[in-house]
Design a protein around this motif. Sequence first.
Motif: not given
Length: 452
Positions: A436-437, A400-406, A433, A408
């Motif tokens: 948070s991650v 989930d974290a990787e998807a959020e940072l993808k 961000q 960026r």
Amino acid sequence: MTRKYFGTDGIRGQSNVFPMTPDLAMRVGIAVGTIFRRGDHTHRVVIGKDTRLSGYMLENALVAGFTAAGLDVYLLGPIPTPAVAMLTRSLRADVGVMISASHNPFADNGIKLFGPDGYKMSDEIEARIEALIDRDNFHAQLARSHEIGRASRVDGDIYRYIEFVKRTLPRDVTLHGLRVVVDCANGAAYKAAPTALWELGADVVEIGTEPDGLNINKECGSTYPKTLQEKVHEVRADIGIALDGDADRVIIVDEQGSIIDGDQVMAVIAGNMVEDKELKGGGVVATVMSNLGLERHLNGMNLDLVRTKVGDRYVVEHMRKNGYNVGGEQSGHIVLSDFGTTGDGLVAALQVLAAVKRAGRPVSEVCRKFDPVPQLLRNVRITAGAAPLEDGNVKKAIADAEAELKGRGRLVIRPSGTEPLIRVMAEGDDPAQVESVVSGLIDVISSVRTAA
């Protein structure tokens, strides 16, 4: 490959606690000596160490092992890790050994091994060593009575290293007019670094040069730059140089007291080598921990940043295989293959000093090549034997974290190779961000960290 003794940089642990015991050190000596006792020449091993109290114990245990295996031992005393690598080749030794836990506290120690070419040993050879250590008929490897090796202490070889270091400074550069503070972390370079800098013309202010066996890396050195920053301000120095306990890494402090890490140092050196048409490979080799800002800076110069696993040995392996001559780690391991086979903090510092002298501008201007992308690294201490990264909830949180940072930013999560830690690093253009991650992942990993 699962390994029992070796981590990312040799064998390391708390002194007198398995595996960092004299018994295992002796067995390492026998095993390594057995593997490298090849041919009919007189076999030899050089052994250096840093300034830890436990170095005496491990040194003697290694001597017993290597001589029992039939190798002659040359003891170098306190000397930087890159000096051991250099002298292994220079003295035509079959093996080089450095007794050091690098930047760790004095209670830890380690054994780093170099082959006859001066390079750290491969995973394959380390696996062979481990297999020999654990053999049931271990003592069958011992040399016959008339083949037992001899041991002698070598005096003066540190000056061979000092002369080597001095020759890496470009001939058109002198350090006259520079006030340099050097922090040797009460470690292996406490003699070599101040001597080399002074002989090259610098006005040298030295700290961390009074080792007592217990104070290595204690509130000094590259992992505690505050002491250096304060001294730079106090004496109004032009630059500060902080080495770690075995002097294979360096951190720079500018005249304003600001820290310049390994990423900035690599950018400085690579830029200079581009101007001199000496950079090879079309870029720089670093690890997954290097800042995205470095990658963007190099790309802007039409250079690549190639990333490897964490550990300077993996950087070196990629450099050798693909023809690069500049590589390193954000932590300050800088590998310049035109000069040596492993990270050398003092040699890297001299290249920075050369850039400053040639530019005729302050360190704060010369060594700030890019603005780092906000990066956050936190550690989670785990119980020995625990494997939280295999937990399903942790795997999902990471995905989930990787998807959020993808697109960026980046995420790197890995077990430490030297301590019972899970390292969580994220970077991106949005610091909130990133925070948070990392915080979210720390919470999830902490909830399962003790499950063996």
